[in-house]
Structure formats: structure tokens, C-alpha cells
Scaffold this motif. Structure first.
Motif, PDB file in Angstrom:
ATOM      1  N   SER A  16      38.628 -31.999  61.274  1.00  0.00           N
ATOM      2  CA  SER A  16      39.714 -32.927  61.557  1.00  0.00           C
ATOM      3  C   SER A  16      41.065 -32.284  61.270  1.00  0.00           C
ATOM      4  O   SER A  16      41.175 -31.390  60.429  1.00  0.00           O
ATOM      5  N   LEU A  17      42.061 -32.777  61.974  1.00  0.00           N
ATOM      6  CA  LEU A  17      43.451 -32.406  61.726  1.00  0.00           C
ATOM      7  C   LEU A  17      44.314 -33.627  62.001  1.00  0.00           C
ATOM      8  O   LEU A  17      43.950 -34.466  62.840  1.00  0.00           O
ATOM      9  N   ARG A  18      45.437 -33.699  61.343  1.00  0.00           N
ATOM     10  CA  ARG A  18      46.410 -34.733  61.656  1.00  0.00           C
ATOM     11  C   ARG A  18      47.734 -34.076  62.004  1.00  0.00           C
ATOM     12  O   ARG A  18      48.306 -33.344  61.191  1.00  0.00           O
ATOM     13  N   LEU A  19      48.203 -34.344  63.197  1.00  0.00           N
ATOM     14  CA  LEU A  19      49.502 -33.862  63.632  1.00  0.00           C
ATOM     15  C   LEU A  19      50.547 -34.936  63.361  1.00  0.00           C
ATOM     16  O   LEU A  19      50.275 -36.136  63.455  1.00  0.00           O
ATOM     17  N   SER A  20      51.741 -34.475  63.044  1.00  0.00           N
ATOM     18  CA  SER A  20      52.874 -35.377  62.858  1.00  0.00           C
ATOM     19  C   SER A  20      53.981 -34.974  63.802  1.00  0.00           C
ATOM     20  O   SER A  20      54.127 -33.803  64.144  1.00  0.00           O
TER      21      SER A  20
END
Length: 122
Positions: A16-20
Motif C-alpha cells: 500500500s501507499l498513500r499519495l497526498s
């Protein structure tokens, strides 16, 4: 509106990754926010979008059920949570802002940030 995306990186398949995407300038809450991606040698494609209030989201079939878009208008930031990543998700990811509607065509979006690279290894 100026947009700055961050959060990309290298991740293994299934991870998983979270982009902002942080926005500055005119009223953030008046823009539909979209995410797009562009893989090497391919055209830019729509990933998903979120309405002004955040009450509705729309996703491409290729990411539906795995990716989630959210926004925090107080922080003038939109997020892209990416789960169950696949090697085919490898791309440069862009955020974009649209003042006029809620759609998937890149031409609808007036403002673009620089991309952040996501690489998914198998």
C-alpha cells in the motif's frame, strides 16, 4: 491553484501507499479533484475523482475496490490511498483540479501538479 503531489515510492506487489496532494491558492473546496497516472509509453489515464465536498467519488474500473480518494478541505489536501498494488499500477501519478464539473477527461482539469512516481515490484 498550485498543486503539489507527494508520497510516491517503491513498494512490493500487494502493498500500500498513500499519495497526498496539497493545494494552495484559490478556494480549494470549489474544485473537483482528480488523480491521473501515466505509465512509460502510455497515455495519461484517469484514476479517480472526488466532488467538492468529498461526498462522492468516481473510479476507473482498473482501480475500483483497491484505491480510495478522500479530501480534507480544511487542510486543502486530497489523498489517494492505494491498496493491493499491482505491477501494472506503476506510473507517474498526478493530481488535478477542475472548477467546472465532475469528469474523467484530462482536458476537463485546469490545474495540474507535478507527478509523483509509484513503482510496484513483482
Amino acid at each position: 491553484v498550485q498543486l503539489q503531489a507527494c508520497g510516491g515510492g517503491l513498494v512490493q506487489a500487494g502493498g500500500s501507499l498513500r499519495l497526498s496532494c496539497a493545494a494552495s491558492g484559490r478556494s480549494f473546496s470549489s474544485y473537483v479533484m482528480g488523480w491521473f497516472r501515466q505509465a512509460p509509453g502510455k497515455e495519461r489515464e484517469f484514476v479517480g475523482a472526488i466532488t467538492w465536498s468529498g461526498s462522492s467519488q468516481y473510479y476507473a474500473d482498473s482501480v475500483k475496490g483497491r484505491f480510495t480518494i478522500s479530501r480534507d478541505n480544511a487542510k486543502t489536501t486530497v489523498y489517494l490511498q492505494m491498496n493491493s498494488l499491482k505491477p501494472e499500477d506503476t506510473a507517474l501519478y498526478y493530481c488535478a483540479a477542475d472548477a467546472d464539473g465532475f469528469g474523467s477527461g484530462p482536458d476537463l482539469y485546469e490545474y495540474w501538479g507535478h507527478g509523483t512516481l509509484v513503482t510496484v515490484s513483482s
